[in-house]
Scaffold this motif. Structure first.
Motif, PDB file in Angstrom:
ATOM      1  N   ILE A  41      -1.099   9.649  22.286  1.00 44.01           N
ATOM      2  CA  ILE A  41      -0.810   9.924  20.930  1.00 44.01           C
ATOM      3  C   ILE A  41      -0.699   8.757  19.639  1.00 44.01           C
ATOM      4  O   ILE A  41      -0.843   7.383  19.995  1.00 44.01           O
ATOM      5  N   ASP A  42      -0.857   9.564  18.452  1.00 41.56           N
ATOM      6  CA  ASP A  42      -1.258   9.120  17.586  1.00 41.56           C
ATOM      7  C   ASP A  42       0.404   8.516  16.449  1.00 41.56           C
ATOM      8  O   ASP A  42       0.491  10.510  15.968  1.00 41.56           O
ATOM      9  N   VAL A  43       0.612   7.859  16.000  1.00 42.50           N
ATOM     10  CA  VAL A  43       1.851   7.845  15.018  1.00 42.50           C
ATOM     11  C   VAL A  43       0.945   7.604  13.930  1.00 42.50           C
ATOM     12  O   VAL A  43       0.811   6.361  13.726  1.00 42.50           O
ATOM     13  N   ALA A  44       0.672   8.120  12.687  1.00 41.08           N
ATOM     14  CA  ALA A  44       1.072   7.540  11.243  1.00 41.08           C
ATOM     15  C   ALA A  44       1.901   7.365  10.911  1.00 41.08           C
ATOM     16  O   ALA A  44       2.978   8.098  10.125  1.00 41.08           O
ATOM     17  N   PHE A  45       1.356   5.996   9.464  1.00 39.37           N
ATOM     18  CA  PHE A  45       3.018   5.179   9.008  1.00 39.37           C
ATOM     19  C   PHE A  45       2.397   5.833   7.159  1.00 39.37           C
ATOM     20  O   PHE A  45       1.133   4.470   6.982  1.00 39.37           O
ATOM     21  N   PHE A  46       2.579   6.609   6.558  1.00 39.51           N
ATOM     22  CA  PHE A  46       2.486   6.474   5.302  1.00 39.51           C
ATOM     23  C   PHE A  46       3.705   6.198   4.209  1.00 39.51           C
ATOM     24  O   PHE A  46       4.709   5.830   4.483  1.00 39.51           O
ATOM     25  N   ILE A  82       8.244   3.761   3.458  1.00 43.19           N
ATOM     26  CA  ILE A  82       8.133   4.565   4.689  1.00 43.19           C
ATOM     27  C   ILE A  82       8.493   6.451   3.950  1.00 43.19           C
ATOM     28  O   ILE A  82       9.496   5.787   4.338  1.00 43.19           O
ATOM     29  N   THR A  83       7.388   6.815   4.011  1.00 36.17           N
ATOM     30  CA  THR A  83       8.107   8.218   3.255  1.00 36.17           C
ATOM     31  C   THR A  83       8.000   9.157   4.269  1.00 36.17           C
ATOM     32  O   THR A  83       7.967  10.394   3.634  1.00 36.17           O
ATOM     33  N   LYS A  84       6.228   9.066   5.001  1.00 35.88           N
ATOM     34  CA  LYS A  84       5.698  10.398   6.017  1.00 35.88           C
ATOM     35  C   LYS A  84       5.013   9.775   6.668  1.00 35.88           C
ATOM     36  O   LYS A  84       4.459   8.943   7.088  1.00 35.88           O
ATOM     37  N   GLU A 138       3.702   5.106  -0.211  1.00 38.02           N
ATOM     38  CA  GLU A 138       2.906   5.216  -2.062  1.00 38.02           C
ATOM     39  C   GLU A 138       1.958   3.367  -1.897  1.00 38.02           C
ATOM     40  O   GLU A 138       0.683   3.563  -2.608  1.00 38.02           O
ATOM     41  N   THR A 139       2.362   2.692  -1.770  1.00 39.57           N
ATOM     42  CA  THR A 139       2.034   1.354  -1.713  1.00 39.57           C
ATOM     43  C   THR A 139       2.342   0.507  -0.849  1.00 39.57           C
ATOM     44  O   THR A 139       3.100   0.465   0.033  1.00 39.57           O
ATOM     45  N   LEU A 140       1.575  -0.579  -1.273  1.00 39.60           N
ATOM     46  CA  LEU A 140       1.571  -1.976  -0.049  1.00 39.60           C
ATOM     47  C   LEU A 140       2.865  -2.676  -0.282  1.00 39.60           C
ATOM     48  O   LEU A 140       3.417  -2.725  -1.231  1.00 39.60           O
ATOM     49  N   THR A 141       3.055  -3.605   1.124  1.00 42.26           N
ATOM     50  CA  THR A 141       4.144  -3.944   0.862  1.00 42.26           C
ATOM     51  C   THR A 141       3.823  -5.014  -0.379  1.00 42.26           C
ATOM     52  O   THR A 141       3.128  -5.768  -0.460  1.00 42.26           O
ATOM     53  N   GLU A 142       4.308  -6.049  -0.066  1.00 40.77           N
ATOM     54  CA  GLU A 142       4.467  -7.592  -0.787  1.00 40.77           C
ATOM     55  C   GLU A 142       3.554  -8.424   0.565  1.00 40.77           C
ATOM     56  O   GLU A 142       3.366  -9.200  -0.130  1.00 40.77           O
ATOM     57  N   ASN A 143       3.555  -8.454   2.019  1.00 38.20           N
ATOM     58  CA  ASN A 143       2.639  -8.757   2.625  1.00 38.20           C
ATOM     59  C   ASN A 143       1.522  -7.757   2.377  1.00 38.20           C
ATOM     60  O   ASN A 143       0.516  -8.743   3.627  1.00 38.20           O
ATOM     61  N   ASP A 144       1.387  -6.755   1.817  1.00 36.54           N
ATOM     62  CA  ASP A 144       0.369  -6.253   1.401  1.00 36.54           C
ATOM     63  C   ASP A 144      -0.620  -5.340   3.292  1.00 36.54           C
ATOM     64  O   ASP A 144      -1.287  -5.287   3.478  1.00 36.54           O
ATOM     65  N   ILE A 145       0.275  -4.462   3.831  1.00 40.44           N
ATOM     66  CA  ILE A 145       0.876  -3.944   4.300  1.00 40.44           C
ATOM     67  C   ILE A 145       1.710  -2.155   4.570  1.00 40.44           C
ATOM     68  O   ILE A 145       2.268  -2.303   3.333  1.00 40.44           O
ATOM     69  N   VAL A 146       1.779  -1.976   5.389  1.00 37.81           N
ATOM     70  CA  VAL A 146       2.048  -0.777   5.433  1.00 37.81           C
ATOM     71  C   VAL A 146       3.814  -0.695   6.215  1.00 37.81           C
ATOM     72  O   VAL A 146       4.624  -0.876   5.926  1.00 37.81           O
ATOM     73  N   PHE A 202      -1.095   4.886   0.913  1.00 39.60           N
ATOM     74  CA  PHE A 202      -1.509   4.281   1.837  1.00 39.60           C
ATOM     75  C   PHE A 202      -1.321   4.793   3.488  1.00 39.60           C
ATOM     76  O   PHE A 202       0.126   5.490   3.354  1.00 39.60           O
ATOM     77  N   ALA A 203      -1.774   4.330   4.258  1.00 43.52           N
ATOM     78  CA  ALA A 203      -1.412   5.013   5.924  1.00 43.52           C
ATOM     79  C   ALA A 203      -1.540   3.690   7.287  1.00 43.52           C
ATOM     80  O   ALA A 203      -3.126   3.078   6.738  1.00 43.52           O
ATOM     81  N   LEU A 204      -0.932   3.732   7.998  1.00 42.44           N
ATOM     82  CA  LEU A 204      -1.620   2.913   8.972  1.00 42.44           C
ATOM     83  C   LEU A 204      -0.952   3.683  10.297  1.00 42.44           C
ATOM     84  O   LEU A 204       0.403   4.365  11.006  1.00 42.44           O
TER      85      LEU A 204
END
Length: 135
Positions: A34-39, A111-113, A41-49, A2-4
């Protein structure tokens, strides 16, 4: 995965000494989107990245250090030229530090990447993509 992604922009002045840079050797202005993407593996308990508001605020803090500045007068790049690629590294490292400091909240803990893209114009951009160390 997943990414945001969040976006900001900066306006800077700088010069790029060295024959490889042709007319950009002289002082000139540039506007970067400037774009910053956050990656993760799974969504949080709040269903977000990650919280979009906190991510945007963090990017705003990072861009404030260079926005409307003459980069030639700043000591932020370890003696390197303020090329688009070097600016990507600066933003990447600063955003990773924001995550490590907890400023993006608990939802950012896995966030892994990150991917940081600097759009120099409609025909040119550079990016840096890599893992984020979690502490």
């Amino acid at each position: 995965m997943f990414a945001l992604e969040v976006r900001d922009h900066i306006m800077i002045a700088h010069s790029l000494p060295g024959e490889a840079f042709g007319p950009a050797q002289g002082m000139h202005g540039a506007t970067f989107v400037i774009d910053v993407a956050f990656f993760r593996e799974t969504l949080t308990e709040n269903d977000i990245v990650v919280d979009i508001g906190l991510a945007a605020e963090a990017l705003g803090r990072v861009t404030a250090t260079v926005n409307y500045k003459n980069l030639d007068e700043l000591d932020l790049f370890g003696g390197k030229r303020s090329t688009t690629e070097v600016l990507c590294k600066y933003v990447f490292d600063a955003m990773a530090a924001e995550i490590a400091a907890g400023r993006l909240g608990e939802d950012a803990r896995e966030i892994t990447k990150l991917k940081v893209t600097l759009n120099e114009s409609h025909v040119a951009r550079a990016w840096l993509e890599g893992p984020v160390a979690q502490g």
